[in-house]
Design a protein around this motif. Structure first.
Motif, PDB file in Angstrom:
ATOM      1  N   GLY A  60      51.185  64.746  79.866  1.00 11.55           N
ATOM      2  CA  GLY A  60      51.209  64.675  78.678  1.00 11.55           C
ATOM      3  C   GLY A  60      52.568  64.704  78.074  1.00 11.55           C
ATOM      4  O   GLY A  60      52.437  64.273  76.786  1.00 11.55           O
ATOM      5  N   GLY A 104      54.945  58.731  71.715  1.00 17.37           N
ATOM      6  CA  GLY A 104      53.965  59.239  70.906  1.00 17.37           C
ATOM      7  C   GLY A 104      55.395  58.705  69.974  1.00 17.37           C
ATOM      8  O   GLY A 104      54.851  58.490  68.262  1.00 17.37           O
ATOM      9  N   ASN A 151      56.057  69.899  68.525  1.00 21.01           N
ATOM     10  CA  ASN A 151      55.565  69.730  69.243  1.00 21.01           C
ATOM     11  C   ASN A 151      55.160  70.286  70.089  1.00 21.01           C
ATOM     12  O   ASN A 151      56.103  70.754  70.554  1.00 21.01           O
ATOM     13  CB  ASN A 151      54.343  68.454  68.968  1.00 21.01           C
ATOM     14  CG  ASN A 151      55.763  67.907  69.800  1.00 21.01           C
ATOM     15  OD1 ASN A 151      56.639  68.127  70.719  1.00 21.01           O
ATOM     16  ND2 ASN A 151      56.122  66.488  69.610  1.00 21.01           N
ATOM     17  N   TRP A 152      54.054  70.396  70.931  1.00 21.61           N
ATOM     18  CA  TRP A 152      54.203  71.318  72.045  1.00 21.61           C
ATOM     19  C   TRP A 152      55.088  71.283  73.470  1.00 21.61           C
ATOM     20  O   TRP A 152      55.858  72.153  73.745  1.00 21.61           O
ATOM     21  CB  TRP A 152      52.676  71.416  73.461  1.00 21.61           C
ATOM     22  CG  TRP A 152      52.785  69.774  73.682  1.00 21.61           C
ATOM     23  CD1 TRP A 152      52.420  68.785  73.410  1.00 21.61           C
ATOM     24  CD2 TRP A 152      52.568  69.650  75.447  1.00 21.61           C
ATOM     25  NE1 TRP A 152      52.085  67.487  74.189  1.00 21.61           N
ATOM     26  CE2 TRP A 152      53.058  68.427  75.003  1.00 21.61           C
ATOM     27  CE3 TRP A 152      53.933  70.259  76.424  1.00 21.61           C
ATOM     28  CZ2 TRP A 152      53.599  67.761  76.792  1.00 21.61           C
ATOM     29  CZ3 TRP A 152      54.108  69.610  77.725  1.00 21.61           C
ATOM     30  CH2 TRP A 152      53.955  68.610  77.842  1.00 21.61           C
ATOM     31  N   ILE A 153      55.185  69.632  73.454  1.00 20.08           N
ATOM     32  CA  ILE A 153      57.032  70.010  74.033  1.00 20.08           C
ATOM     33  C   ILE A 153      57.870  70.457  73.591  1.00 20.08           C
ATOM     34  O   ILE A 153      58.843  70.869  74.585  1.00 20.08           O
ATOM     35  CB  ILE A 153      57.045  67.745  75.195  1.00 20.08           C
ATOM     36  CG1 ILE A 153      58.067  68.483  76.082  1.00 20.08           C
ATOM     37  CG2 ILE A 153      57.349  67.337  73.541  1.00 20.08           C
ATOM     38  CD1 ILE A 153      57.401  66.901  76.750  1.00 20.08           C
ATOM     39  N   PHE A 175      53.989  61.138  77.196  1.00 19.27           N
ATOM     40  CA  PHE A 175      53.058  59.856  76.466  1.00 19.27           C
ATOM     41  C   PHE A 175      53.685  60.744  75.195  1.00 19.27           C
ATOM     42  O   PHE A 175      53.101  59.792  73.756  1.00 19.27           O
ATOM     43  CB  PHE A 175      51.199  60.168  76.688  1.00 19.27           C
ATOM     44  CG  PHE A 175      51.301  58.833  77.555  1.00 19.27           C
ATOM     45  CD1 PHE A 175      50.880  57.951  77.269  1.00 19.27           C
ATOM     46  CD2 PHE A 175      50.965  59.029  78.365  1.00 19.27           C
ATOM     47  CE1 PHE A 175      50.709  56.354  77.688  1.00 19.27           C
ATOM     48  CE2 PHE A 175      50.860  58.163  79.494  1.00 19.27           C
ATOM     49  CZ  PHE A 175      50.315  56.621  78.831  1.00 19.27           C
ATOM     50  N   THR A 176      53.397  61.941  75.265  1.00 20.43           N
ATOM     51  CA  THR A 176      54.110  62.196  73.518  1.00 20.43           C
ATOM     52  C   THR A 176      55.204  61.732  73.426  1.00 20.43           C
ATOM     53  O   THR A 176      55.748  61.664  72.477  1.00 20.43           O
ATOM     54  CB  THR A 176      54.308  64.658  73.872  1.00 20.43           C
ATOM     55  OG1 THR A 176      53.108  65.263  74.542  1.00 20.43           O
ATOM     56  CG2 THR A 176      54.700  64.962  72.570  1.00 20.43           C
ATOM     57  N   LYS A 208      60.164  67.635  66.908  1.00 20.78           N
ATOM     58  CA  LYS A 208      58.872  67.625  66.345  1.00 20.78           C
ATOM     59  C   LYS A 208      58.916  68.940  66.555  1.00 20.78           C
ATOM     60  O   LYS A 208      59.152  69.670  67.598  1.00 20.78           O
ATOM     61  CB  LYS A 208      58.739  66.472  66.525  1.00 20.78           C
ATOM     62  CG  LYS A 208      58.699  65.200  65.391  1.00 20.78           C
ATOM     63  CD  LYS A 208      56.991  64.630  66.265  1.00 20.78           C
ATOM     64  CE  LYS A 208      56.786  63.672  65.216  1.00 20.78           C
ATOM     65  NZ  LYS A 208      55.731  62.807  65.469  1.00 20.78           N
ATOM     66  N   ALA A 216      49.728  63.863  70.126  1.00 17.16           N
ATOM     67  CA  ALA A 216      50.622  64.888  69.367  1.00 17.16           C
ATOM     68  C   ALA A 216      52.029  64.454  68.874  1.00 17.16           C
ATOM     69  O   ALA A 216      52.940  64.753  68.057  1.00 17.16           O
ATOM     70  CB  ALA A 216      51.023  66.063  70.689  1.00 17.16           C
ATOM     71  N   GLY A 217      53.442  63.239  69.859  1.00 11.18           N
ATOM     72  CA  GLY A 217      54.558  62.851  69.576  1.00 11.18           C
ATOM     73  C   GLY A 217      54.039  62.250  68.505  1.00 11.18           C
ATOM     74  O   GLY A 217      55.329  61.949  67.462  1.00 11.18           O
ATOM     75  N   LYS A 218      52.735  61.564  67.891  1.00  7.03           N
ATOM     76  CA  LYS A 218      52.607  60.463  66.867  1.00  7.03           C
ATOM     77  C   LYS A 218      52.425  61.092  65.594  1.00  7.03           C
ATOM     78  O   LYS A 218      52.884  61.118  64.663  1.00  7.03           O
ATOM     79  CB  LYS A 218      51.469  59.307  67.145  1.00  7.03           C
ATOM     80  CG  LYS A 218      52.423  57.965  66.864  1.00  7.03           C
ATOM     81  CD  LYS A 218      51.043  57.296  66.972  1.00  7.03           C
ATOM     82  CE  LYS A 218      51.583  55.553  66.509  1.00  7.03           C
ATOM     83  NZ  LYS A 218      52.794  55.164  66.612  1.00  7.03           N
ATOM     84  N   GLY A 250      48.490  64.138  74.568  1.00  4.57           N
ATOM     85  CA  GLY A 250      50.565  64.202  74.174  1.00  4.57           C
ATOM     86  C   GLY A 250      50.954  62.321  73.789  1.00  4.57           C
ATOM     87  O   GLY A 250      51.674  63.670  72.786  1.00  4.57           O
ATOM     88  N   PHE A 251      50.735  61.493  73.403  1.00  8.25           N
ATOM     89  CA  PHE A 251      50.816  60.355  72.854  1.00  8.25           C
ATOM     90  C   PHE A 251      50.110  60.767  71.348  1.00  8.25           C
ATOM     91  O   PHE A 251      50.794  61.002  70.298  1.00  8.25           O
ATOM     92  CB  PHE A 251      49.888  59.412  73.226  1.00  8.25           C
ATOM     93  CG  PHE A 251      50.414  58.039  72.878  1.00  8.25           C
ATOM     94  CD1 PHE A 251      51.399  57.782  72.523  1.00  8.25           C
ATOM     95  CD2 PHE A 251      49.974  57.536  71.531  1.00  8.25           C
ATOM     96  CE1 PHE A 251      51.922  56.258  72.525  1.00  8.25           C
ATOM     97  CE2 PHE A 251      50.222  56.555  70.417  1.00  8.25           C
ATOM     98  CZ  PHE A 251      51.751  56.148  70.770  1.00  8.25           C
ATOM     99  N   ALA A 305      44.992  64.403  79.046  1.00  9.89           N
ATOM    100  CA  ALA A 305      45.996  65.064  78.404  1.00  9.89           C
ATOM    101  C   ALA A 305      46.993  64.067  78.003  1.00  9.89           C
ATOM    102  O   ALA A 305      47.517  63.803  77.120  1.00  9.89           O
ATOM    103  CB  ALA A 305      46.788  64.768  79.759  1.00  9.89           C
ATOM    104  N   SER A 306      46.747  62.807  78.868  1.00  3.96           N
ATOM    105  CA  SER A 306      48.186  61.729  78.030  1.00  3.96           C
ATOM    106  C   SER A 306      47.496  61.083  76.690  1.00  3.96           C
ATOM    107  O   SER A 306      48.690  61.123  75.655  1.00  3.96           O
ATOM    108  CB  SER A 306      47.684  60.272  79.077  1.00  3.96           C
ATOM    109  OG  SER A 306      47.951  60.440  81.056  1.00  3.96           O
TER     110      SER A 306
END
Lengths: 479, 88
Positions: B43, B50, A415-417, B46-47, A413, A23-25, A20-21, A16-17
């Motif tokens: 998640g 990222g 992305n999901w969050i 870390f998003t 962005k 997705a952010g990048k 997430g990372f 999950a981490s």
């Protein structure tokens, strides 16, 4: 089994981490800079939020905006006077005051004396920065080269499209195909033009009928100065948007320019104009910062792209405040889109981050739009103070400031969050979601604050987001 | 990822059995919910990291991590209550 389960749990959380990372990048989650040229970047489903009337409040008789209300036109008019009527002596014009100005400048500045003084403050800052540029020029060489490259298509004989040389009644009809096929319906017209506009690179596209109050008065490209009626064939506007490049957008204004988005819009609008003419209808492009006759954010609101923000910018669910607009006017039969109520205006009432972070204190802190401007309730934006900030940024020439766009919580962005926030907030009538989001925004994120974005002596040239490596000179050059 | 989650909860079942904790549907639901929120917290944090928002990501995880820790302690008390009652 017990220890395998533990390992499974640990790996799940690590997965999950990592997801997430990544997705952010992921750079493809920068809306408008992804891989979808077919309208897929306009991903937000507006259908549940369509309303009959736009969310801006009409409180009086709407009136047309005068061209001198536009900062760039006002400043160029004043400059023209300084150079042609006062021999280029800024100090002389400043000392003589508004009394000595020719009309209509005199009338404007007598009603807005602080704007007159602010212009000269901006010029002082510009001179100061020109002197400082020697100090910064190596460090910011790449940022300056990038901005200049984007601006290169905006002026002179290389400008595309060429400015109209005749009134709209002539120039908008030049090159129109005389053999026109019968359009099946206005709905077909809108569907086609929006798809074509996306195919030319627009991230967002919408259609609206033109209201008189969104057309500048006092000046019309190709026709000159004077009072003009809105041309009869300006029935509809195809309104479209692209974002600034996202990584430079979040960085200190030194690293950015408005021209990166506006040059893209120039190409898109020129192609849309040509396309409409090719299928038999008159058309005219309107692209800021110089080549337009319409006020674009309210057109974007009417076209259902988004809502008015405290910072005066159109805020859209896909791009937030990173939304740069252009339009093409035409009389092609089109079906206008409906406006939307996504709760953006209500969010702006309580957020105020853009006002807190504005280096020029140019954005209103009022709880809700409180000033009546040309018949509409609005937050006031002090354009002149904003322009002084442009002139205070460490750039070779004033290229702009986009702090209020970058710090806007909607400028995020895809992305999901951020999708969770984007989808949940407009569906929550209690406002709890937006309050919770805002509390996180204000407490989790670092904002340098106001003056700090400016170079010394005002601030320390701080940044909201780090500049991309391709704009950092020392990554590529020795100096 | 799905297989790992199944493996995790299968393992949890054995841990709980060995600890003498009896489970029913709502206790399992609470446990799944807690684990899901833990995954979302990691998640989410870390998003943000990222996205180059490192401090926001860390603050996000610390804030929700503390809440989850407290909620986890409460959940543990609920789960072990039946064991305490039985042994008492």
């Amino acid at each position: 089994m017990k220890y395998s389960g533990l390992a499974g749990g640990a790996l799940t959380l690590a997965g999950a981490s990592t997801a997430g990372f990544m997705a952010g990048k992921n750079k493809d989650s920068h809306t408008g800079f992804g891989r979808a040229p077919y309208g897929k970047d306009q991903f937000f489903n507006r259908k549940p939020f369509l309303v009959e009337k736009p969310t801006y409040r009409v409180v009086g008789k709407p009136s047309r905006i005068q061209y001198l209300d536009h900062l760039f036109r006002r400043n160029s008019e004043l400059r023209r006077y300084i150079f042609s009527g006062a021999g280029g002596d800024f100090q002389k014009v400043r000392n003589e005051g508004t009394e000595a100005l020719p009309e209509p400048l005199k009338n404007y500045y007598e009603k807005n004396p602080s704007a007159f003084e602010e212009f000269f403050r901006a010029m002082d800052k510009a001179e100061e920065q020109r002197a400082n540029w020697e100090k910064y020029k190596d460090k910011y060489m790449l940022a300056e080269a990038w901005s200049t490259a984007h601006a290169s298509v905006l002026s002179g004989s290389g400008s595309f499209p060429q400015e109209p040389r005749e009134s709209p009644e002539i120039s908008d009809f030049e090159g129109v195909n005389s053999s026109r096929l019968k359009l099946k319906s206005p709905k077909h017209g809108s569907g086609l033009i929006k798809k074509i506009t996306h195919s030319f690179g627009a991230t967002l596209a919408g259609i609206t009928a033109i209201k008189e109050e969104w057309v500048y008065q006092g000046s019309l490209r190709g026709a000159g100065r004077g009072d003009f009626k809105v041309p009869d064939h300006w029935k509809y506007a195809v309104v479209f948007a692209v974002p600034h490049e996202w990584e430079s957008f979040y960085a200190n204004p030194t690293y950015g320019t408005s021209y990166d988005a506006y040059t893209m819009l120039r190409f898109i609008s020129s192609k849309v104009e040509t396309f409409i003419k090719e299928i038999g209808y008159p058309a005219r492009s309107h692209v800021p910062p110089t080549s337009y006759d319409l006020v674009l954010p309210p057109l974007g609101i009417d076209a259902g792209l988004g809502e008015q923000g405290r910072n005066g910018i159109l805020i859209t669910p896909e791009l937030g405040a990173n939304t740069r607009l252009a339009a093409v006017t035409t009389n092609m039969p089109l079906e206008p889109d409906k406006p939307v109520d996504l709760g953006i205006l209500r969010f702006c009432n309580k957020c105020k981050i853009c006002a807190e972070e504005c280096p020029g204190k140019a954005i209103s802190f009022e709880d809700s739009p409180g000033k009546e401007i040309r018949g509409f309730k609005r937050w006031s934006i002090d354009q002149d103070k904003c322009y002084t900030v442009w002139n205070s940024v460490a750039t070779r020439r004033p290229s702009g400031c986009r702090i209020c766009l970058a710090v806007c919580p909607y400028s995020r962005k895809n992305n999901w969050i951020h999708t969770v926030a984007r989808e949940a907030d407009p569906r929550d009538p209690t406002g709890i979601t937006s309050s919770a989001m805002l509390a996180m925004q204000k407490n989790f994120f670092n904002y340098p604050g106001g003056d700090q974005y400016l170079p010394p002596p005002e601030g320390e040239n701080k940044t909201y987001g780090n500049p991309p490596d391709w704009l950092i000179t020392e990554e590529w050059f020795d100096f | 990822m799905g297989a790992l989650i199944v493996l995790f909860f299968a393992g949890v079942r054995y841990w709980l059995q060995d600890l003498g904790i009896s489970m029913n549907w709502w206790k399992w639901a609470l446990l799944v919910l807690w684990f899901t929120i833990l995954g979302i917290t990691l998640g989410g944090g870390f998003t943000l990291m990222g996205e180059n928002e490192w401090s926001a990501g860390i603050r996000f995880m610390v804030f929700f991590g503390v809440i989850l820790l407290l909620a986890g302690a409460g959940l543990w008390l609920i789960l072990t209550k039946s064991r305490a009652g039985r042994s008492g």
